[in-house]
Motif scaffolding. Structure first.
Motif, PDB file in Angstrom:
ATOM      1  N   MET A  57       0.862  -1.172   0.000  1.00 32.88           N
ATOM      2  CA  MET A  57       0.000   0.000   0.000  1.00 32.88           C
ATOM      3  C   MET A  57       0.908   1.234   0.000  1.00 32.88           C
ATOM      4  O   MET A  57       1.824   1.318   0.795  1.00 32.88           O
ATOM      5  N   ASN A  58       0.612   2.173  -0.872  1.00 37.59           N
ATOM      6  CA  ASN A  58       1.463   3.354  -0.915  1.00 37.59           C
ATOM      7  C   ASN A  58       1.021   4.393   0.122  1.00 37.59           C
ATOM      8  O   ASN A  58      -0.078   4.339   0.659  1.00 37.59           O
ATOM      9  N   ALA A  59       1.891   5.346   0.386  1.00 33.99           N
ATOM     10  CA  ALA A  59       1.643   6.339   1.431  1.00 33.99           C
ATOM     11  C   ALA A  59       0.417   7.195   1.147  1.00 33.99           C
ATOM     12  O   ALA A  59      -0.340   7.509   2.065  1.00 33.99           O
ATOM     13  N   LEU A  60       0.189   7.562  -0.112  1.00 34.72           N
ATOM     14  CA  LEU A  60      -0.962   8.395  -0.454  1.00 34.72           C
ATOM     15  C   LEU A  60      -2.263   7.666  -0.138  1.00 34.72           C
ATOM     16  O   LEU A  60      -3.175   8.230   0.453  1.00 34.72           O
ATOM     17  N   TYR A  61      -2.334   6.398  -0.522  1.00 35.67           N
ATOM     18  CA  TYR A  61      -3.529   5.600  -0.242  1.00 35.67           C
ATOM     19  C   TYR A  61      -3.727   5.466   1.259  1.00 35.67           C
ATOM     20  O   TYR A  61      -4.832   5.635   1.768  1.00 35.67           O
ATOM     21  N   THR A  62      -2.661   5.198   2.001  1.00 32.57           N
ATOM     22  CA  THR A  62      -2.734   5.063   3.449  1.00 32.57           C
ATOM     23  C   THR A  62      -3.227   6.367   4.074  1.00 32.57           C
ATOM     24  O   THR A  62      -4.065   6.346   4.972  1.00 32.57           O
ATOM     25  N   ASP A  63      -2.736   7.497   3.619  1.00 34.51           N
ATOM     26  CA  ASP A  63      -3.168   8.794   4.148  1.00 34.51           C
ATOM     27  C   ASP A  63      -4.660   9.020   3.909  1.00 34.51           C
ATOM     28  O   ASP A  63      -5.362   9.520   4.782  1.00 34.51           O
ATOM     29  N   LYS A  64      -5.151   8.637   2.734  1.00 36.39           N
ATOM     30  CA  LYS A  64      -6.575   8.802   2.428  1.00 36.39           C
ATOM     31  C   LYS A  64      -7.432   7.932   3.344  1.00 36.39           C
ATOM     32  O   LYS A  64      -8.468   8.371   3.838  1.00 36.39           O
ATOM     33  N   ILE A  65      -6.991   6.703   3.580  1.00 37.61           N
ATOM     34  CA  ILE A  65      -7.732   5.789   4.460  1.00 37.61           C
ATOM     35  C   ILE A  65      -7.726   6.328   5.890  1.00 37.61           C
ATOM     36  O   ILE A  65      -8.766   6.325   6.564  1.00 37.61           O
ATOM     37  N   GLU A  66      -6.589   6.773   6.362  1.00 39.79           N
ATOM     38  CA  GLU A  66      -6.504   7.316   7.724  1.00 39.79           C
ATOM     39  C   GLU A  66      -7.388   8.548   7.888  1.00 39.79           C
ATOM     40  O   GLU A  66      -8.064   8.705   8.903  1.00 39.79           O
ATOM     41  N   THR A  67      -7.420   9.398   6.878  1.00 39.01           N
ATOM     42  CA  THR A  67      -8.279  10.589   6.925  1.00 39.01           C
ATOM     43  C   THR A  67      -9.750  10.173   6.970  1.00 39.01           C
ATOM     44  O   THR A  67     -10.543  10.718   7.741  1.00 39.01           O
ATOM     45  N   ALA A  68     -10.109   9.191   6.154  1.00 35.09           N
ATOM     46  CA  ALA A  68     -11.489   8.701   6.144  1.00 35.09           C
ATOM     47  C   ALA A  68     -11.857   8.074   7.486  1.00 35.09           C
ATOM     48  O   ALA A  68     -12.968   8.292   7.998  1.00 35.09           O
ATOM     49  N   LEU A  69     -10.952   7.315   8.084  1.00 35.81           N
ATOM     50  CA  LEU A  69     -11.223   6.710   9.389  1.00 35.81           C
ATOM     51  C   LEU A  69     -11.432   7.776  10.456  1.00 35.81           C
ATOM     52  O   LEU A  69     -12.340   7.674  11.289  1.00 35.81           O
ATOM     53  N   LYS A  70     -10.615   8.806  10.443  1.00 32.29           N
ATOM     54  CA  LYS A  70     -10.771   9.899  11.411  1.00 32.29           C
ATOM     55  C   LYS A  70     -12.123  10.592  11.233  1.00 32.29           C
ATOM     56  O   LYS A  70     -12.786  10.931  12.209  1.00 32.29           O
ATOM     57  N   SER A  71     -12.541  10.798   9.996  1.00 27.89           N
ATOM     58  CA  SER A  71     -13.842  11.412   9.731  1.00 27.89           C
ATOM     59  C   SER A  71     -14.975  10.515  10.202  1.00 27.89           C
ATOM     60  O   SER A  71     -15.953  10.985  10.788  1.00 27.89           O
ATOM     61  N   PHE A  72     -14.854   9.219   9.950  1.00 26.78           N
ATOM     62  CA  PHE A  72     -15.862   8.246  10.381  1.00 26.78           C
ATOM     63  C   PHE A  72     -16.000   8.280  11.898  1.00 26.78           C
ATOM     64  O   PHE A  72     -17.108   8.330  12.437  1.00 26.78           O
ATOM     65  N   ILE A  73     -14.872   8.267  12.601  1.00 23.30           N
ATOM     66  CA  ILE A  73     -14.895   8.306  14.068  1.00 23.30           C
ATOM     67  C   ILE A  73     -15.545   9.596  14.557  1.00 23.30           C
ATOM     68  O   ILE A  73     -16.355   9.577  15.481  1.00 23.30           O
ATOM     69  N   ALA A  74     -15.218  10.707  13.932  1.00 21.09           N
ATOM     70  CA  ALA A  74     -15.800  11.996  14.327  1.00 21.09           C
ATOM     71  C   ALA A  74     -17.312  12.030  14.109  1.00 21.09           C
ATOM     72  O   ALA A  74     -18.042  12.667  14.875  1.00 21.09           O
ATOM     73  N   ASP A  75     -17.794  11.336  13.084  1.00 26.05           N
ATOM     74  CA  ASP A  75     -19.222  11.315  12.767  1.00 26.05           C
ATOM     75  C   ASP A  75     -20.015  10.331  13.625  1.00 26.05           C
ATOM     76  O   ASP A  75     -21.243  10.312  13.553  1.00 26.05           O
ATOM     77  N   HIS A  76     -19.341   9.488  14.392  1.00 25.73           N
ATOM     78  CA  HIS A  76     -19.992   8.476  15.227  1.00 25.73           C
ATOM     79  C   HIS A  76     -19.548   8.675  16.676  1.00 25.73           C
ATOM     80  O   HIS A  76     -18.521   8.124  17.094  1.00 25.73           O
ATOM     81  N   PRO A  77     -20.305   9.463  17.445  1.00 28.40           N
ATOM     82  CA  PRO A  77     -19.894   9.849  18.795  1.00 28.40           C
ATOM     83  C   PRO A  77     -19.518   8.691  19.728  1.00 28.40           C
ATOM     84  O   PRO A  77     -18.644   8.838  20.548  1.00 28.40           O
ATOM     85  N   GLY A  78     -20.134   7.522  19.603  1.00 31.04           N
ATOM     86  CA  GLY A  78     -19.800   6.406  20.469  1.00 31.04           C
ATOM     87  C   GLY A  78     -18.508   5.702  20.071  1.00 31.04           C
ATOM     88  O   GLY A  78     -17.984   4.872  20.807  1.00 31.04           O
ATOM     89  N   MET A  79     -17.997   6.045  18.926  1.00 30.20           N
ATOM     90  CA  MET A  79     -16.798   5.420  18.384  1.00 30.20           C
ATOM     91  C   MET A  79     -15.584   6.137  18.963  1.00 30.20           C
ATOM     92  O   MET A  79     -15.480   7.347  18.861  1.00 30.20           O
ATOM     93  N   GLN A  80     -14.684   5.377  19.583  1.00 36.55           N
ATOM     94  CA  GLN A  80     -13.542   6.032  20.216  1.00 36.55           C
ATOM     95  C   GLN A  80     -12.193   5.627  19.647  1.00 36.55           C
ATOM     96  O   GLN A  80     -11.230   6.379  19.757  1.00 36.55           O
TER      97      GLN A  80
END
Length: 62
Positions: A1-24
């Motif tokens: 997996m390249n760094a750009l793809y990893t960065d996009k996934i990490e950004t998406a995961l952070k957004s998902f967590i922020a959108d789901h208050p019970g998710m920590q």
């Protein structure tokens, strides 16, 4: 997996967590995403425990 793809996934995961208050944690987010995907694509049976809190709104009130 390249760094750009990893960065996009990490950004998406952070957004998902922020959108789901019970998710920590990142692991909770990954599990929720995988369960949802596997269920929606027929790899897991649908759970019969009712709606998740993020799916509740006034239209669910009876």
């Amino acid at each position: 997996m390249n760094a750009l793809y990893t960065d996009k996934i990490e950004t998406a995961l952070k957004s998902f967590i922020a959108d789901h208050p019970g998710m920590q944690t990142r692991d909770q987010a990954i599990i929720a995403i995988l369960e949802n995907w596997f269920t929606n694509h027929g790899y897991l049976p649908p759970q019969q425990e009712g709606l998740r809190p993020e799916d509740l709104d006034a239209s669910n009130d009876d």
